[in-house]
Motif scaffolding. Structure first.
Motif, mmCIF file in Angstrom:
data_model
loop_
_atom_site.group_PDB
_atom_site.id
_atom_site.type_symbol
_atom_site.label_atom_id
_atom_site.label_comp_id
_atom_site.label_asym_id
_atom_site.label_seq_id
_atom_site.Cartn_x
_atom_site.Cartn_y
_atom_site.Cartn_z
ATOM 1 N N THR A 1 45.284 21.694 56.119
ATOM 2 C CA THR A 1 46.191 20.800 56.856
ATOM 3 C C THR A 1 45.344 19.159 56.679
ATOM 4 O OG1 THR A 1 46.935 22.146 58.655
ATOM 5 C CG2 THR A 1 47.312 19.986 58.924
ATOM 6 N N ILE B 1 50.919 17.203 48.337
ATOM 7 C CA ILE B 1 52.314 17.332 49.305
ATOM 8 C C ILE B 1 52.215 16.254 50.255
ATOM 9 C CG2 ILE B 1 53.471 18.846 50.752
ATOM 10 C CD1 ILE B 1 52.203 21.411 49.415
ATOM 11 N N ALA B 2 51.519 16.034 50.874
ATOM 12 C CA ALA B 2 51.558 14.805 51.861
ATOM 13 C C ALA B 2 51.906 13.398 51.312
ATOM 14 C CB ALA B 2 50.210 14.718 52.618
ATOM 15 N N SER B 3 51.501 12.987 49.892
ATOM 16 C CA SER B 3 51.413 11.963 49.414
ATOM 17 C C SER B 3 52.868 11.708 48.864
ATOM 18 C CB SER B 3 50.368 11.659 48.470
ATOM 19 O OG SER B 3 50.714 12.552 47.255
ATOM 20 N N GLY B 4 53.537 13.063 48.622
ATOM 21 C CA GLY B 4 54.570 12.919 47.804
ATOM 22 C C GLY B 4 54.692 13.212 46.394
ATOM 23 N N GLU C 1 52.960 19.178 43.758
ATOM 24 C CA GLU C 1 52.064 20.258 44.533
ATOM 25 C C GLU C 1 51.309 20.666 43.484
ATOM 26 O OE1 GLU C 1 52.819 23.369 43.539
ATOM 27 O OE2 GLU C 1 54.757 22.827 42.441
ATOM 28 N N ALA D 1 50.557 17.296 55.936
ATOM 29 C CA ALA D 1 51.007 18.205 55.236
ATOM 30 C C ALA D 1 50.184 19.420 55.290
ATOM 31 C CB ALA D 1 51.167 17.921 53.561
ATOM 32 N N SER D 2 50.541 20.708 55.272
ATOM 33 C CA SER D 2 49.751 21.970 55.139
ATOM 34 C C SER D 2 50.062 22.679 53.733
ATOM 35 C CB SER D 2 50.182 22.941 56.246
ATOM 36 O OG SER D 2 49.816 22.127 57.477
ATOM 37 N N ALA D 3 48.848 23.491 53.334
ATOM 38 C CA ALA D 3 49.517 24.153 52.168
ATOM 39 C C ALA D 3 48.359 25.452 51.999
ATOM 40 C CB ALA D 3 48.797 23.433 50.938
ATOM 41 N N ARG E 1 51.177 10.465 57.337
ATOM 42 C CA ARG E 1 51.805 11.735 56.813
ATOM 43 C C ARG E 1 50.951 12.881 57.012
ATOM 44 N NH1 ARG E 1 54.530 10.428 51.121
ATOM 45 N NH2 ARG E 1 56.242 9.074 51.788
ATOM 46 N N ASP F 1 46.332 20.640 47.167
ATOM 47 C CA ASP F 1 47.836 20.837 47.324
ATOM 48 C C ASP F 1 48.286 20.327 48.582
ATOM 49 O OD1 ASP F 1 50.146 22.117 46.597
ATOM 50 O OD2 ASP F 1 49.906 23.846 47.504
ATOM 51 N N ALA F 2 47.750 20.347 49.834
ATOM 52 C CA ALA F 2 48.178 19.537 50.922
ATOM 53 C C ALA F 2 48.110 17.951 50.733
ATOM 54 C CB ALA F 2 47.203 20.012 52.133
#
Length: 155
Positions: free
Chosen positions: A149, A51-54, A57, A4-6, A2, A47-48
């Motif tokens: 990221t 988010i990536a882990s689900g 946030e 994700a960006s934040a 996975r 935060d990223a």
């Protein structure tokens, strides 16, 4: 895997407080305003990860409705995000964060910051910095932003 960006952005505080970036103190005054220490680099990375882990946030996990996180350090938020992500079955492969702002001169302590954050995360951290060529609120030196990221893999 996975990804994700934040993005995290904080304005400079009117109150005297330390400027924290990437889990380092850059100045005893001239800090950023926020519920915690307002470390935009640590916040964007945390935060990223969340988010990536689900998991959620930053605002839901460490939000202003959580008094126990008031004044917390970016390193504490980041360490807790790492714990939560690991508990949820994810391994951190790497994290990349870009600091966006005109002050302080981040490049002078970039390597030190990478080492500190790599130790907290238990994974490689790459940091960079840029400016906005004096455009917008960041260009007027009203605050600092950071864009992170992350790459996670299931354990």
């Amino acid at each position: 895997m996975r990804v994700a960006s934040a993005l995290d952005v904080h304005a400079f505080s009117d109150e005297p407080r330390p400027l924290m970036l990437a889990c380092l103190e850059f100045s005893p005054t001239g800090g950023l305003a926020g519920h915690s220490d307002a470390d935009v680099v640590a916040h964007a990375a945390a935060d990223a990860l969340l988010i990536a882990s689900g998991i959620g946030e930053l605002g839901t996990v460490f939000g202003t409705d959580r008094p126990e996180w008031k004044g917390a350090s970016g390193s504490a938020l980041l360490a807790e995000a790492v714990r939560l992500v690991g508990e949820d079955g994810w391994e951190i492969n790497n994290v990349s964060v870009q600091v966006i702002g005109h002050k302080p001169r981040f490049s002078q302590r970039r390597m030190e910051a990478q080492e500190v954050m790599t130790k907290i995360l238990g994974a490689p951290v790459l940091l960079s910095a840029t400016t906005t060529d004096h455009l917008g609120a960041l260009g007027r030196v009203e605050g600092i932003a950071a864009l992170a990221t992350v790459l996670l893999t299931a354990k």
